[in-house]
Design an enzyme around this catalytic site. Sequence first.
Site, PDB file in Angstrom:
ATOM      1  N   GLY A   1       0.742  -1.231   0.151  1.00 28.19           N
ATOM      2  CA  GLY A   1       0.012  -0.025   0.146  1.00 28.19           C
ATOM      3  C   GLY A   1       0.913   1.141   0.041  1.00 28.19           C
TER       4      GLY A   1
ATOM      5  CD  GLU B   1      11.014   5.646  15.751  1.00 24.90           C
ATOM      6  OE1 GLU B   1      11.845   5.448  16.500  1.00 24.90           O
ATOM      7  OE2 GLU B   1       9.983   6.409  16.219  1.00 24.90           O
TER       8      GLU B   1
ATOM      9  CE  LYS C   1      -0.595   7.276  15.023  1.00 28.38           C
ATOM     10  NZ  LYS C   1      -1.090   8.346  14.207  1.00 28.38           N
TER      11      LYS C   1
HETATM   12  N1  HSE Z   1      -4.026   8.129   9.905  1.00 30.21           N
HETATM   13  C1  HSE Z   1      -3.029   8.506  10.694  1.00 30.21           C
HETATM   14  C2  HSE Z   1      -2.971   9.933  10.837  1.00 30.21           C
HETATM   15  C3  HSE Z   1      -1.821   8.132  10.031  1.00 30.21           C
HETATM   16  O1  HSE Z   1      -3.848  10.735  10.282  1.00 30.21           O
HETATM   17  O2  HSE Z   1      -2.262  10.564  11.563  1.00 30.21           O
HETATM   18  C4  HSE Z   1      -1.387   7.033  10.437  1.00 30.21           C
HETATM   19  O3  HSE Z   1      -1.332   6.657  11.868  1.00 30.21           O
END
Ligand code: HSE
Length: 426
Positions: free
Chosen positions: A12, A129, A205
């Site tokens: 991707g 990372e 995250k």
């Molecule tokens: N979709 C995420 C963002 C990027 O908009 O920051 C990948 O985590």
Amino acid sequence: MKNVGVAILGLGVVGSGTYKILRDHREFYKETQGVDLSVEGVLEIRKEKALALGIEESKIYDNIAEIVSNPNVDIVVEVIGGVEPAKSFVLAALHSGKTVVTSNKELFCKYWHELEKAAKRTNAGLYFEASCVGGVPIIRTLIDGMQANVISNLTGIINGTTNYILTRMTREGANYQDVLKDAQKLGYAEANPSADVEGYDAAYKLSILSSLAFHKKVPLDKIYREGITEIQSCDIAYGDELGYTLKLLAIGKNGEKGIEVRVHPAFIRKDHPLASVNDSFNAVFLKGDSVGDIMLYGRGAGDLPTGSAIVSDVIYAATHSDVKYATFKNTQQAEPGVKFVNDFRSRYYIRFTAKDRAGVLAKVAGILAKYNISISDLIQKGEGCENLPIILITHETNEYSVRRALEKIGMLDDVVSVDATIRVES
Ligand code: HSE
């Protein structure tokens, strides 16, 4: 020269970016790293995608078994995303002793303990990372550069899609739905944008980052989460009048009372370093007891930025024989005895609509006072209208006190509606 074979699972956006970096920098890495990184296989059912990138037909696979049994493959890069089939593929690679490099925040956040256990069993490397903040080297900063410090605060803008949407709403006064449509057209937001706009992506995250920062497992279910779908541009404009910018913040704090982790929209003062992080950019602000404040800034998504984080892990794995795992006991749930703070403290922006009658403000202020909430700023709009929007900002107070006070304020006859509650962070 040492030759290290890499396989990429999924071509991707990020997989293609990773392939391009490895292809275009092969000679550079030979010179600077003393290692020849060759792509020995890609797992991709859309064969034409791989061919278009110049990958030899003999290196294009459509099943994971052939990749994990290939003796030329040392490192498996997983960039499929989501839990399955990524989890089964990563476990298959680890079981056969291959090092794994992944950008998969959802998989990592939910199954880190299981993946790490599998990796330790075969002494395989496990690197991630690219799972947080794209090309910004936040994981290595936390596990290497900041190790001397006790970190008390990690606050970031760690989702680019929502930052892009809020930036456009702020600049143009545009409404959420219109900007979301544009973000989808531009490829920032997915057709189903909920992972980004509801704050899940940022929460995944934050779970990973705060676990590393605080050396304790911070599971997803301990994170308070609120997205940006209810944000109205009028609130961004009122906040602006009061000197604030609105951002979707991921906040992790570790103090005497315990760990506090939350993702929600928040006003910050316009002179806060995070206020000037705009568009799809990300930034993370850390406070360490020795170093003080530091901030990392960069692109949190995209083919080459995320590819940069992946390839940096590939290089690390290829050039280090020792393997680093989590710097805390990596259990599935939080360890017993670790405290989490739910009734956190913040300042609050509150907008409500009231009937234009004498004494309304006094009644509202009375309820706030009952909950020990003191007002620091107040603006009243639309004099002469039947119903008035009233905006107030509180001094620092407790989350639960605000929720209880707002319930009572909403029940007042003279209050038509409580329209917005947004935290204000210092
Ligand atoms: N979709 C995420 C963002 C990027 O908009 O920051 C990948 O985590």
